[in-house]
Write an enzyme that holds these catalytic residues in place. Structure first.
Site, PDB file in Angstrom:
ATOM      1  N   GLU A  90      10.087   1.038  10.561  1.00  0.00           N
ATOM      2  CA  GLU A  90      11.069   2.130  10.454  1.00  0.00           C
ATOM      3  C   GLU A  90      10.292   3.419  10.668  1.00  0.00           C
ATOM      4  O   GLU A  90       9.464   3.790   9.845  1.00  0.00           O
ATOM      5  CB  GLU A  90      11.759   2.078   9.088  1.00  0.00           C
ATOM      6  N   LYS A 134       0.848  -1.196   0.000  1.00  0.00           N
ATOM      7  CA  LYS A 134       0.000   0.000   0.000  1.00  0.00           C
ATOM      8  C   LYS A 134       0.878   1.239   0.000  1.00  0.00           C
ATOM      9  O   LYS A 134       1.521   1.557   0.995  1.00  0.00           O
ATOM     10  CB  LYS A 134      -0.922   0.050   1.215  1.00  0.00           C
ATOM     11  N   GLU A 147       9.282  15.386  16.104  1.00  0.00           N
ATOM     12  CA  GLU A 147       9.676  15.335  14.696  1.00  0.00           C
ATOM     13  C   GLU A 147       8.807  16.313  13.895  1.00  0.00           C
ATOM     14  O   GLU A 147       7.597  16.170  13.829  1.00  0.00           O
ATOM     15  CB  GLU A 147       9.495  13.914  14.163  1.00  0.00           C
ATOM     16  N   CYS A 167      13.161  10.853   7.595  1.00  0.00           N
ATOM     17  CA  CYS A 167      13.120  10.381   8.984  1.00  0.00           C
ATOM     18  C   CYS A 167      14.479  10.522   9.662  1.00  0.00           C
ATOM     19  O   CYS A 167      14.546  10.662  10.869  1.00  0.00           O
ATOM     20  CB  CYS A 167      12.600   8.958   9.048  1.00  0.00           C
TER      21      CYS A 167
HETATM   22  P1  ADP Z   1       2.543  10.427   7.582  1.00  0.00           P
HETATM   23  O1  ADP Z   1       1.916  11.183   8.703  1.00  0.00           O
HETATM   24  O2  ADP Z   1       3.940  10.786   7.321  1.00  0.00           O
HETATM   25  O3  ADP Z   1       1.676  10.368   6.359  1.00  0.00           O
HETATM   26  P2  ADP Z   1       1.726   7.837   8.358  1.00  0.00           P
HETATM   27  O4  ADP Z   1       2.364   6.930   9.343  1.00  0.00           O
HETATM   28  O5  ADP Z   1       0.390   8.390   8.684  1.00  0.00           O
HETATM   29  O6  ADP Z   1       2.761   8.962   8.099  1.00  0.00           O
HETATM   30  O7  ADP Z   1       1.618   7.138   6.941  1.00  0.00           O
HETATM   31  C1  ADP Z   1       2.517   6.187   6.432  1.00  0.00           C
HETATM   32  C2  ADP Z   1       1.717   5.092   5.768  1.00  0.00           C
HETATM   33  O8  ADP Z   1       0.915   4.456   6.748  1.00  0.00           O
HETATM   34  C3  ADP Z   1       0.758   5.564   4.676  1.00  0.00           C
HETATM   35  O9  ADP Z   1       0.745   4.602   3.632  1.00  0.00           O
HETATM   36  C4  ADP Z   1      -0.575   5.599   5.406  1.00  0.00           C
HETATM   37  O10 ADP Z   1      -1.696   5.462   4.571  1.00  0.00           O
HETATM   38  C5  ADP Z   1      -0.439   4.392   6.317  1.00  0.00           C
HETATM   39  N1  ADP Z   1      -1.302   4.431   7.519  1.00  0.00           N
HETATM   40  C6  ADP Z   1      -1.711   5.516   8.218  1.00  0.00           C
HETATM   41  N2  ADP Z   1      -2.497   5.132   9.253  1.00  0.00           N
HETATM   42  C7  ADP Z   1      -2.591   3.769   9.204  1.00  0.00           C
HETATM   43  C8  ADP Z   1      -3.274   2.774   9.986  1.00  0.00           C
HETATM   44  N3  ADP Z   1      -4.021   3.100  11.035  1.00  0.00           N
HETATM   45  N4  ADP Z   1      -3.135   1.485   9.618  1.00  0.00           N
HETATM   46  C9  ADP Z   1      -2.379   1.133   8.574  1.00  0.00           C
HETATM   47  N5  ADP Z   1      -1.732   2.012   7.786  1.00  0.00           N
HETATM   48  C10 ADP Z   1      -1.830   3.323   8.089  1.00  0.00           C
END
Ligand code: ADP
Length: 496
Positions: A265, A189, A398, A299
């Protein structure tokens, strides 16, 4: 800007056609028929509509991945597997300029970085792991003469991979390369902000000849959507995640249902430490690369710059002079050194951190706002605060943007303690001409990567990952092979 708009886009055919999920070797709509928009952060215009995949799409992809694992992919000789990964690397290089443009349009990053960092490293990463496909080994163990004992290295199985928007294509390579080399099948994804290069690489993977179902791509969101469906899926054997610390925690909890293996990570708040005996000009350049590369959306960004007091003023004057000359603009403009942030949400978040830093008493040395010359686009000026102390939020949290916190120090012990006073531990750097000091510091900083007299240097062969709340597991190098393989011990009875 006009120049950019008139420019012939190599990715225009891909942009024009309908975007689909990749499931079981076919490009298909989401079961729900829903789509979402991906935005060009330099112009705020809609670039493309992308399918909004959800649980049902993830289920379909997992079934296809399982079939491929039990079928043609699982039975394929390792040299054939290697050849397919090499072929993907070749196709990426063949389409390098097109992919670079697509990455820049979707993410905002300068085209020179997309081309010479993201695309180049993506191809190298696939090549590196293609080599590993034929070099996986078990071992024989002389445990007991009554038994012949050996280990097999097997794939983990169906792997879910959830990646962020800061290095979309490269993060896909870090995830796909070792997973495929080890013989797993994947359901990926991409981040909702930057789904396009993943889909284009999906097309190239099909062209390379990967069997149906080996690689599946579900574009969509995280919570209550495709991301959640991957992390709590009962037939996914492992999930690999790169993103925010808070999301990492959610993924760990969601993975508990079938106790799938997890590698993470997450974020960082890296100390970049400059001693008075350092090559100051090199360290100034390193500080800039450390915080402004990829608009600070890294990061391992060197977001806390520790300066030994005796060089503080000289360093700051050189630093701000260089920053004043940096060209900020549309990523497709070849002269651009710093592009827009990936989204309005990120831009606003960074601006709010700038406000917080001012309120907490840090002094603004340069930047500090969205630049007024850009009427459109999610830009934030390269920003530096001096007089920061380690307890301010700007030094603890961050920001994920082009905001540098400068912290003065006097002694080795003081700076070592301050550098480690963070919940994160992804990376750090030290600038000095004293070899002993460099080695001592490399050992003292609690982080997964330490750069000495350099910053942001990477190679697919060198492991990367976090201490403390920056995550667990090491990507890249042979260490990623551990993440994507299982060891099986076989005992054969030799007794008469
Ligand atoms: P950022 O805030 O930098 O976008 P995230 O951790 O929210 O970082 O996003 C990184 C990835 O994790 C994206 O592909 C996002 O869609 C996915 N993501 C965000 N929330 C969830 C969740 N609850 N479960 C699984 N994947 C998630």
């Amino acid at each position: 800007m006009a120049v950019v708009q008139e420019k012939e886009l190599l990715c225009k055919d891909f942009l024009a056609k309908p975007k689909k999920l990749l499931i079981d070797g076919k490009f298909v709509d989401a079961v729900s028929g829903k789509t979402f928009e991906t935005i060009n952060p330099a112009t705020e215009e809609v670039l493309a509509k992308v399918p909004e995949g959800g649980k049902e799409d993830v289920d379909k992809a997992v079934k296809a991945a399982r079939r491929a694992l039990d079928g043609p992919w699982g039975k394929m000789a390792t040299n054939e597997r290697a050849r397919l990964i090499y072929k993907l690397a070749e196709l990426i290089e063949k389409h390098a300029d097109e992919l670079a443009q697509l990455e820049t349009l979707d993410n905002g990053k300068p085209i020179t970085e997309s081309r010479y960092v993201d695309v180049a490293q993506t191809a190298e990463t696939y090549r590196y792991y293609a080599g590993w496909a034929t070099k996986l080994e078990g071992e024989t163990i002389n445990a007991n003469s009554n038994f012949f004992t050996y280990t097999l290295r097997e794939p983990v199985g169906v792997v879910g991979q959830i990646i962020p928007w800061n290095f979309p294509m490269l993060m896909q390579a870090w995830k796909w390369g070792p997973a495929l080399a080890c013989g797993n099948t994947v359901v990926l994804k991409p981040a909702e902000q930057t789904p396009l290069t993943a889909l284009r690489i999906g097309e190239l993977a099909m062209e390379a000849g990967f069997p149906d179902g080996v690689v599946n791509i579900i574009t969509g969101f995280g919570p209550d959507s495709a991301g959640e469906a991957i992390s709590n899926h009962m037939d996914i054997d492992k999930v690999a995640f790169t993103g925010e610390e808070a999301t990492g925690r959610i993924i760990v909890k969601a993975s508990a249902g079938n106790l799938k293996r997890v590698s993470l990570e997450l974020g960082g708040k890296a100390p970049n430490i400059v001693f008075a005996d350092a090559d100051i000009d090199a360290a100034v350049k390193g500080a800039i690369t450390g915080i402004f590369f990829n608009q600070g959306q890294v990061c391992c960004a060197g977001s806390r710059l520790f300066l030994e007091k005796s060089i503080h003023d000289e360093f700051m004057s050189k630093l701000t002079d260089r920053i004043a000359k940096m060209r900020q603009g549309h990523g497709l403009d070849e002269g651009t050194q710093i592009g827009p942030q990936v989204s309005k949400e990120q831009q606003q978040r960074i601006l709010s951190y700038i406000d917080i830093a001012k309120k907490e008493g840090a002094s603004l040395a340069c930047g500090g706002a969205a630049p007024s010359e850009h009427k459109k686009g999610y830009f934030v000026q390269p920003t530096v605060f001096t007089g920061v102390n380690n307890d301010m939020r700007i030094a603890k949290e961050e920001v994920f943007g082009p905001v540098l916190a400068v912290i003065p120090f006097t002694g080795m012990d003081e700076v070592a303690e301050a550098a480690n006073k963070t919940t994160f531990g992804l990376s750090g750097a030290v600038w000095t001409r004293d070899v002993k000091k460099a080695h001592k510091f490399a050992a003292r900083i609690k982080a997964g990567t330490i750069w000495v007299n350099c910053y942001n240097v990477f190679d697919p062969a060198v492991p990367f990952g976090g201490y403390k709340m920056s995550g667990y597991g090491r990507e890249l190098g042979k260490h990623s092979i551990e993440l994507y393989s299982n060891i099986k011990s076989v005992w054969m009875n030799l007794m008469d």
